[in-house]
Write a protein that holds these residues in place. Sequence first.
Motif, PDB file in Angstrom:
ATOM      1  N   SER A   8      61.295  68.314  16.241  1.00 15.62           N
ATOM      2  CA  SER A   8      62.427  67.484  16.567  1.00 15.62           C
ATOM      3  C   SER A   8      63.480  68.408  17.314  1.00 15.62           C
ATOM      4  CB  SER A   8      63.342  66.931  15.285  1.00 15.62           C
ATOM      5  OG  SER A   8      63.871  68.094  14.592  1.00 15.62           O
ATOM      6  N   THR A   9      63.339  69.502  17.344  1.00 14.49           N
ATOM      7  CA  THR A   9      64.239  70.277  18.198  1.00 14.49           C
ATOM      8  C   THR A   9      63.881  70.716  19.852  1.00 14.49           C
ATOM      9  OG1 THR A   9      64.753  71.634  16.278  1.00 14.49           O
ATOM     10  CG2 THR A   9      65.377  72.577  18.413  1.00 14.49           C
ATOM     11  N   ILE A  10      62.568  70.537  19.916  1.00 12.76           N
ATOM     12  CA  ILE A  10      62.063  70.624  21.260  1.00 12.76           C
ATOM     13  C   ILE A  10      62.622  69.772  22.284  1.00 12.76           C
ATOM     14  CG2 ILE A  10      60.038  69.270  21.105  1.00 12.76           C
ATOM     15  CD1 ILE A  10      60.134  72.830  22.782  1.00 12.76           C
ATOM     16  N   ARG A  11      63.008  70.173  23.626  1.00 13.37           N
ATOM     17  CA  ARG A  11      63.328  69.123  24.607  1.00 13.37           C
ATOM     18  C   ARG A  11      62.606  69.240  25.816  1.00 13.37           C
ATOM     19  NH1 ARG A  11      64.843  67.180  20.803  1.00 13.37           N
ATOM     20  NH2 ARG A  11      66.845  66.431  20.157  1.00 13.37           N
ATOM     21  N   GLY A  12      62.679  68.341  26.589  1.00  9.76           N
ATOM     22  CA  GLY A  12      61.928  68.023  28.043  1.00  9.76           C
ATOM     23  C   GLY A  12      62.246  69.004  28.901  1.00  9.76           C
ATOM     24  N   SER A  13      61.336  69.126  29.842  1.00 10.11           N
ATOM     25  CA  SER A  13      61.470  70.183  31.036  1.00 10.11           C
ATOM     26  C   SER A  13      60.760  69.468  32.097  1.00 10.11           C
ATOM     27  CB  SER A  13      60.664  71.372  30.694  1.00 10.11           C
ATOM     28  OG  SER A  13      61.134  71.978  29.503  1.00 10.11           O
ATOM     29  N   PHE A  14      61.374  69.850  33.375  1.00 13.72           N
ATOM     30  CA  PHE A  14      60.591  69.834  34.567  1.00 13.72           C
ATOM     31  C   PHE A  14      60.241  71.121  34.922  1.00 13.72           C
ATOM     32  CE2 PHE A  14      62.533  65.458  35.061  1.00 13.72           C
ATOM     33  CZ  PHE A  14      61.183  64.684  35.591  1.00 13.72           C
ATOM     34  N   ILE A  15      59.103  71.645  35.246  1.00 15.05           N
ATOM     35  CA  ILE A  15      58.641  72.730  35.441  1.00 15.05           C
ATOM     36  C   ILE A  15      57.878  72.879  37.004  1.00 15.05           C
ATOM     37  CG2 ILE A  15      57.047  74.634  34.899  1.00 15.05           C
ATOM     38  CD1 ILE A  15      59.314  74.393  32.877  1.00 15.05           C
ATOM     39  N   GLY A  16      58.422  74.038  37.632  1.00 15.26           N
ATOM     40  CA  GLY A  16      57.409  74.163  38.892  1.00 15.26           C
ATOM     41  C   GLY A  16      58.159  73.483  40.161  1.00 15.26           C
ATOM     42  N   MET A  17      59.441  72.960  40.032  1.00 12.94           N
ATOM     43  CA  MET A  17      60.276  72.291  41.180  1.00 12.94           C
ATOM     44  C   MET A  17      60.544  73.345  42.236  1.00 12.94           C
ATOM     45  SD  MET A  17      63.375  70.392  39.168  1.00 12.94           S
ATOM     46  CE  MET A  17      63.797  71.731  37.828  1.00 12.94           C
ATOM     47  N   ASP A  18      60.323  72.900  43.500  1.00 15.37           N
ATOM     48  CA  ASP A  18      60.834  73.592  44.466  1.00 15.37           C
ATOM     49  C   ASP A  18      61.489  72.558  45.584  1.00 15.37           C
ATOM     50  OD1 ASP A  18      58.523  72.577  46.372  1.00 15.37           O
ATOM     51  OD2 ASP A  18      57.340  74.123  45.516  1.00 15.37           O
ATOM     52  N   ALA A  19      61.560  72.958  46.871  1.00 15.02           N
ATOM     53  CA  ALA A  19      62.427  72.335  47.578  1.00 15.02           C
ATOM     54  C   ALA A  19      61.149  71.296  48.371  1.00 15.02           C
ATOM     55  CB  ALA A  19      62.967  73.086  48.764  1.00 15.02           C
ATOM     56  N   SER A  20      60.041  71.384  48.010  1.00 15.30           N
ATOM     57  CA  SER A  20      59.255  70.383  48.884  1.00 15.30           C
ATOM     58  C   SER A  20      59.123  69.052  47.874  1.00 15.30           C
ATOM     59  CB  SER A  20      57.847  70.922  48.892  1.00 15.30           C
ATOM     60  OG  SER A  20      57.177  71.156  47.765  1.00 15.30           O
ATOM     61  N   HIS A  21      59.677  69.206  46.735  1.00 11.95           N
ATOM     62  CA  HIS A  21      59.504  67.928  45.978  1.00 11.95           C
ATOM     63  C   HIS A  21      60.567  66.842  46.086  1.00 11.95           C
ATOM     64  CE1 HIS A  21      57.344  70.887  43.026  1.00 11.95           C
ATOM     65  NE2 HIS A  21      56.356  69.946  43.490  1.00 11.95           N
ATOM     66  N   THR A  22      59.839  65.580  46.196  1.00  8.59           N
ATOM     67  CA  THR A  22      61.012  64.358  46.417  1.00  8.59           C
ATOM     68  C   THR A  22      60.941  63.453  45.380  1.00  8.59           C
ATOM     69  OG1 THR A  22      58.936  62.975  47.219  1.00  8.59           O
ATOM     70  CG2 THR A  22      59.686  64.500  48.985  1.00  8.59           C
ATOM     71  N   PHE A  23      61.678  62.634  45.626  1.00  9.16           N
ATOM     72  CA  PHE A  23      61.828  61.787  44.353  1.00  9.16           C
ATOM     73  C   PHE A  23      60.483  61.146  43.812  1.00  9.16           C
ATOM     74  CE2 PHE A  23      62.962  57.308  42.695  1.00  9.16           C
ATOM     75  CZ  PHE A  23      63.842  57.530  41.997  1.00  9.16           C
ATOM     76  N   ASN A  24      59.684  60.821  44.741  1.00  8.00           N
ATOM     77  CA  ASN A  24      58.443  60.239  44.336  1.00  8.00           C
ATOM     78  C   ASN A  24      57.381  61.380  43.207  1.00  8.00           C
ATOM     79  OD1 ASN A  24      58.917  57.957  45.449  1.00  8.00           O
ATOM     80  ND2 ASN A  24      57.842  58.166  47.280  1.00  8.00           N
ATOM     81  N   HIS A  25      57.659  62.515  43.645  1.00  5.58           N
ATOM     82  CA  HIS A  25      56.933  63.501  42.863  1.00  5.58           C
ATOM     83  C   HIS A  25      57.441  63.487  41.549  1.00  5.58           C
ATOM     84  CE1 HIS A  25      56.126  65.261  46.992  1.00  5.58           C
ATOM     85  NE2 HIS A  25      54.973  65.892  46.537  1.00  5.58           N
ATOM     86  N   PHE A  26      58.754  63.314  41.226  1.00 10.01           N
ATOM     87  CA  PHE A  26      59.506  63.359  40.079  1.00 10.01           C
ATOM     88  C   PHE A  26      58.981  62.227  39.223  1.00 10.01           C
ATOM     89  CE2 PHE A  26      62.063  66.444  41.869  1.00 10.01           C
ATOM     90  CZ  PHE A  26      62.311  67.237  41.021  1.00 10.01           C
ATOM     91  N   ILE A  27      58.880  60.995  39.791  1.00 10.78           N
ATOM     92  CA  ILE A  27      58.113  59.767  39.238  1.00 10.78           C
ATOM     93  C   ILE A  27      56.813  59.997  38.654  1.00 10.78           C
ATOM     94  CG2 ILE A  27      57.649  57.431  39.474  1.00 10.78           C
ATOM     95  CD1 ILE A  27      59.743  57.325  41.581  1.00 10.78           C
ATOM     96  N   ARG A  28      55.862  60.557  39.717  1.00 12.07           N
ATOM     97  CA  ARG A  28      54.733  60.843  39.243  1.00 12.07           C
ATOM     98  C   ARG A  28      54.518  61.942  38.111  1.00 12.07           C
ATOM     99  NH1 ARG A  28      49.114  59.818  42.135  1.00 12.07           N
ATOM    100  NH2 ARG A  28      47.727  60.887  40.724  1.00 12.07           N
ATOM    101  N   ALA A  29      55.395  62.731  38.010  1.00  9.66           N
ATOM    102  CA  ALA A  29      55.180  64.047  37.264  1.00  9.66           C
ATOM    103  C   ALA A  29      55.685  63.347  35.846  1.00  9.66           C
ATOM    104  CB  ALA A  29      56.272  65.095  37.505  1.00  9.66           C
ATOM    105  N   VAL A  30      56.593  62.536  35.780  1.00  5.83           N
ATOM    106  CA  VAL A  30      56.735  61.839  34.540  1.00  5.83           C
ATOM    107  C   VAL A  30      55.757  61.289  33.932  1.00  5.83           C
ATOM    108  CG1 VAL A  30      58.394  59.847  33.420  1.00  5.83           C
ATOM    109  CG2 VAL A  30      59.191  61.720  34.896  1.00  5.83           C
TER     110      VAL A  30
END
Length: 501
Positions: free
Chosen positions: A350-372
Amino acid sequence: MCYVLGIDLGTSGVKVLAVRQDGKVVAEATREYPLLQPYPGYNEQNPEDWVQQTYLAIEEVIQKTGIDAAHIQGISYSGQMHGLVLLDDKGNVIRNAILWNDTRTSQECKNIEETLGEELYEIAKNPALEGFTLPKLLWVKNHEPDHYSRATTFLLPKDYLRYRMTCKLQMDFSDAAGTLLLDVVNKQWSLTICEALGISIDLCPELVESHHCVGNITEEVAKRCGLSSSTQVFAGGADNACGAIGAGVLSSGKTLCSIGTSGVMLSYEEHDERQYNGAVHYFNHGKQDAFYVMGVTLAAGYSLSWFKDTFAADATYESLLAQINKVPAGSNGLLFTPYIVGERTPHGDSTIRGSFIGMDASHTFNHFIRAVVEGVTFSLREALDILRESNHEINHIYSIGGGAKNDNWLQIQANIFDASIQKLENEHGPSLGAAILASYGVGWFPTLEDSVNMFVMYGETFYPQLDQVEQYERFYRSFKRIYSDTKAVNEEIKTYRDNCN
């Protein structure tokens, strides 16, 4: 022509489905109700909201179709699991219901595990997790002794709704299995668990089969909703059991992936042969004398809705998901872990929380949607791996829920799971399973399987694409490391947050 109603009491709203004897869905109606979050980690609802919104949804279905109330022969229910509803000796609700996604009971879970040890797994077949009902009951006993002392029975959400419509108190085996108080194999309340934890077994209601007729609609409710008091009412089942019935998962080898608010990977089982030791959930099915095993991702569709509400509130889900094919598999190295409300399988944390890992300046909004989308699917793959490692041969999976409404996501499931994925032509989830139980209960069909054959229609199948299967395997190996690599950090952050509060 005769009809049955399937009522699914979900977390965000209630859905009522009207189905004709020939299997045709003739109408549906949905009504929402609020989630109450008075403190961080608390998730409650007012049971009266369930009742009133259900009545309105039933009225809407009848008005849409013009069905003669006398022709509605049966009603059955599906419901969100684990939620605690306490009643006093007059049948009145004592406090708001504590829901499955409430996380206040960590200490109670620890006490249950320390008190019962391996005996808990032998009897209840499941670990003590914050989502289950028993820890909530103990929390009320420990923190609200006045409320606990007034309680004469507890119910789960759909059982309270049914009680209000029939004045009958029962609970079916599939929902009772999610309380941690049921002897799952022997199908009886466990006196051992109750006595060890100081819970009176008298709080536990009568147990019945999911297709059992518990009575009829009361005259008062019949007048309120436009129903007939001659309508038979059947116990129904837990939402996942009813989802399995609504997808035809009624025999060995059948497996279901359901992506709603939470996500589920579920496989049918007839006998208590395998030993899972709490790695996945083991519950009674809505089919008599059958079981199912299930892994859960707590924030599946919820991860996508959180992302949309936070970063693209005005967008539709359709428009968001339409963009994911513009991004390659693996989202150019952007990984998301859907632990935004903790996690159930395989971590039970119950303590663990979400993460985005590997972000860099090439990632766009659509990358985040697909990653989810990929992160939710990777999380469900972890549950699938446990089933496969326990000698479940799983090459074909039925997909339902929000994740089955988009062909791009279905193809991603096929590639990450390395299995063919089939959607349903008439996918209505647990509400259809509830309607099937009612149709079987009133005697339209000699077996539950015959009812499924009439009601369930299968649609397109998506097959794994070898090049993407191999690519996803590499990203999946990295995904599995994120939990252990971020666990200590998240525990530290929780300590800081708790001190700030």
